[in-house]
Design an enzyme around this catalytic site. Structure first.
Site, short mmCIF file in Angstrom:
data_model
loop_
_atom_site.label_atom_id
_atom_site.label_comp_id
_atom_site.label_asym_id
_atom_site.label_seq_id
_atom_site.Cartn_x
_atom_site.Cartn_y
_atom_site.Cartn_z
CB VAL A 190 14.58 -4.70 7.67
CG1 VAL A 190 13.94 -4.54 6.32
CG2 VAL A 190 14.54 -3.40 8.42
CB VAL A 244 19.41 -15.38 21.92
CG1 VAL A 244 20.25 -16.63 21.67
CG2 VAL A 244 18.13 -15.43 21.10
CG HIS A 450 -11.60 5.29 -10.14
ND1 HIS A 450 -11.57 4.90 -8.81
CD2 HIS A 450 -12.64 4.63 -10.70
CE1 HIS A 450 -12.56 4.05 -8.59
NE2 HIS A 450 -13.23 3.87 -9.73
#
Ligand code: FAD
Ligand code: NAD
Length: 471
Positions: A190, A244, A450
């Site tokens: 995140v 890594v 809408h």
């Protein structure tokens, strides 16, 4: 010795909310936090306000405006010449927002008559809390109840030790004063995706090195694939299966060595951000001395009422199990306060929304297709693309989709996944529906205004029964 009904340790979104709710319920409450700024002033709001949710969202908004100005306004017939970035103003704005909200929390604690203390809290036997105040003195409080809300801190890895300059954690990545030309991020979770988006929009070439082979394994993989494709198109270079192994400072740059399916690789960056998860802050609390149980990760196990193995000692938020999210911490704070006051209160851990504030956003609640398949649950699904929404077309936000998963027997909504603009706002309707045990048919029969993006949820609910109108 001062006595309190409740002493809350930590003034993050878990702790300060718990303290306010305790006070509302008539409990004499103190809230202790050790955080101070450079001038020694007490800092309230914890990770979320100071180095987490709020500053990251401030920079995401600012960088999104900059990106739109440069890339998207022309399609609306608006052209601007000479647009330029003033990072100092952008960062000042972030600081102002934090300052204002921090003052707001101080005001709320005062208004609710919560005693706010600045110092490091340590647990002593018999529900006492020793506070080491900034001036070097100590004060001991007697508490009938203690709520531990000490939060979390970034995980560090030996292959990329932080140096506060070229290699930083998420807090460092929120305060860059220059846009790094090449930015490496270890971890495509995140934080990596949100902060990678910020700096990419502001001009950095961003490479994310993610150890796992799967992108966002906890998210529904269909919407996760949509997000990955979109972020890649935006210029984020997301490398999966990249482990890594080392970093080396080279002048003002850092060289990262990692291995993936192709073997060992090296990359040079101006800055490297380590964003590989967070760990609970429960190690300097005196937990072992009072035999407060903690699991292998340092989290404090609690029962349904938030109580630890010790009577009168509760834990909430990042210091305990579950997703490390501000809203989860706050709701646990409320539930524990109410439990202490003798009320029946608990939160629904199956109904906690998650959001990734990239653009488009990813938001979800409940089960994914993968988790339903793994559990052998039979489900029906309905999905609807943003492309078919009039409001999305008007907004120029046609990328994305909504997916609703419903029990194939009962039609009860089991999970909702939104990848698209305003997903963070739209998911609230899905959470409400699920809290009320709604069926997909309930949503399908609910009138939506809408033109709104929320109509995509309505259509996805209709699609569960194969009767979407606009797709
Ligand atoms: P914290 O907010 O960590 O607060 C704990 C407090 O306890 C700290 O102020 C600390 O000083 C204090 N403390 C610790 N030990 C002691 C002690 N012994 N004595 C006194 N005080 C002590 N979550 C979301 O829901 N939405 C987001 O958009 C989001 N964005 C994020 C972005 C970033 C970059 C980061 C790092 C995190 C983000 N999070 C987000 C996660 C969120 O910040 C945390 O889940 C949340 O802050 C946890 O709240 P908490 O109250 O449990 O702990
Ligand atoms: P994360 O768990 O979301 O992602 C960390 C990523 O790093 C994972 O994908 C993991 O596989 C990878 N990783 C771990 N070790 C690695 C290594 N050695 N090399 C390469 N990759 C490695 O954690 P995070 O992004 O650091 O965020 C921490 C917490 O903060 C999360 O739990 C999240 O809930 C919270 N947060 C939430 C929000 C939000 O709600 N929008 C935003 C930011 C942070």
């Amino acid at each position: 010795m001062k006595t309190f009904d409740v002493v809350v340790i930590g003034a993050g979104p878990g702790g300060y909310v718990a303290a306010i709710r305790c006070a509302q319920l008539g409990l004499k409450t103190a809230c202790v936090d050790k955080w101070q700024d450079d001038t020694g002033k007490a800092v309230l709001g914890g990770t979320c306000l100071n180095v987490g949710c709020i500053p990251s969202k401030a920079l995401l908004e600012s960088s999104h405006h900059y990106h739109n100005l440069k890339h998207n306004f022309a399609a609306h017939g608006i052209s601007v010449t000479g647009a330029k970035l003033d990072l100092a103003t952008m960062q000042k704005r972030r600081e102002t927002i934090i300052g204002n909200l921090g003052q707001g929390i101080a005001g709320l604690l005062r208004k609710n008559k919560v005693t706010s203390l600045c110092g490091h809290a340590r647990l002593l036997p018999q529900n006492q809390v020793e506070i080491s105040l900034a001036d070097g003195t100590k004060e001991t409080l007697q508490a009938k109840n203690i709520i531990i809300a000490t939060g979390s801190t970034p995980v560090e890895i030996p292959s990329a030790p932080l140096n506060g300059d070229t290699i930083v954690d998420s807090s460092g990545a929120l305060t860059f004063t220059r846009v790094p030309k090449r930015l490496g991020i270890v971890g495509a979770g995140v934080i990596g995706l949100e902060l990678g988006s910020v700096w990419s929009r502001l001009g950095s070439e961003v490479v994310l090195l993610e150890a796992l082979d799967t992108f966002l394994p906890a998210a529904d993989q269909q919407v996760a694939a949509g997000l990955r494709k979109s972020l890649t198109a935006q210029g984020l270079d997301i490398r999966l299966g990249a482990r890594v192994s080392g970093t080396r400072k080279k002048g003002k740059k850092v060289t990262v060595t990692y291995s993936d399916a192709k073997g060992e690789q090296k990359l040079d960056f101006d800055r490297l951000v380590v964003a590989v998860g967070r760990r609970p802050v429960t190690d300097q609390l005196g937990a072992d001395e009072i035999v407060l149980e903690r699991d292998q990760t340092g989290r404090i196990p609690v029962n349904a009422q938030g109580q630890s193995n010790l009577p009168g000692i509760y834990a909430i938020g990042d210091a305990t199990a579950g997703p490390m999210l501000a809203h989860k911490a706050s709701e646990e704070g409320v539930a524990v306060a109410e439990a202490i006051a003798g009320q029946a209160s608990k939160i629904d851990h199956d109904c906690i929304p998650g959001v990734i504030y990239t653009h488009p956003e990813l938001a979800w609640v409940g089960e994914t297709e993968e988790s339903l398949k793994a559990a052998g649950t039979k489900y029906r699904k309905g999905s609807f693309p943003y492309l078919a929404s009039g409001r999305a077309q008007g907004a120029g936000e046609t990328e994305g989709m909504v997916k609703i998963l419903a029990d194939s027997q009962t039609d009860r909504i089991l999970g909702v996944h939104i990848f698209g603009a305003q997903a963070s706002e739209l998911i609230a309707e899905a959470v409400t529906a699920m809290e009320f045990s709604a069926s997909a048919e309930d949503l399908a029969r609910t009138i939506h205004a809408h033109p709104t993006l929320a109509e995509t949820l309505h259509e996805a609910a209709l699609a569960v029964d194969g009767r979407a109108i606009h797709f």
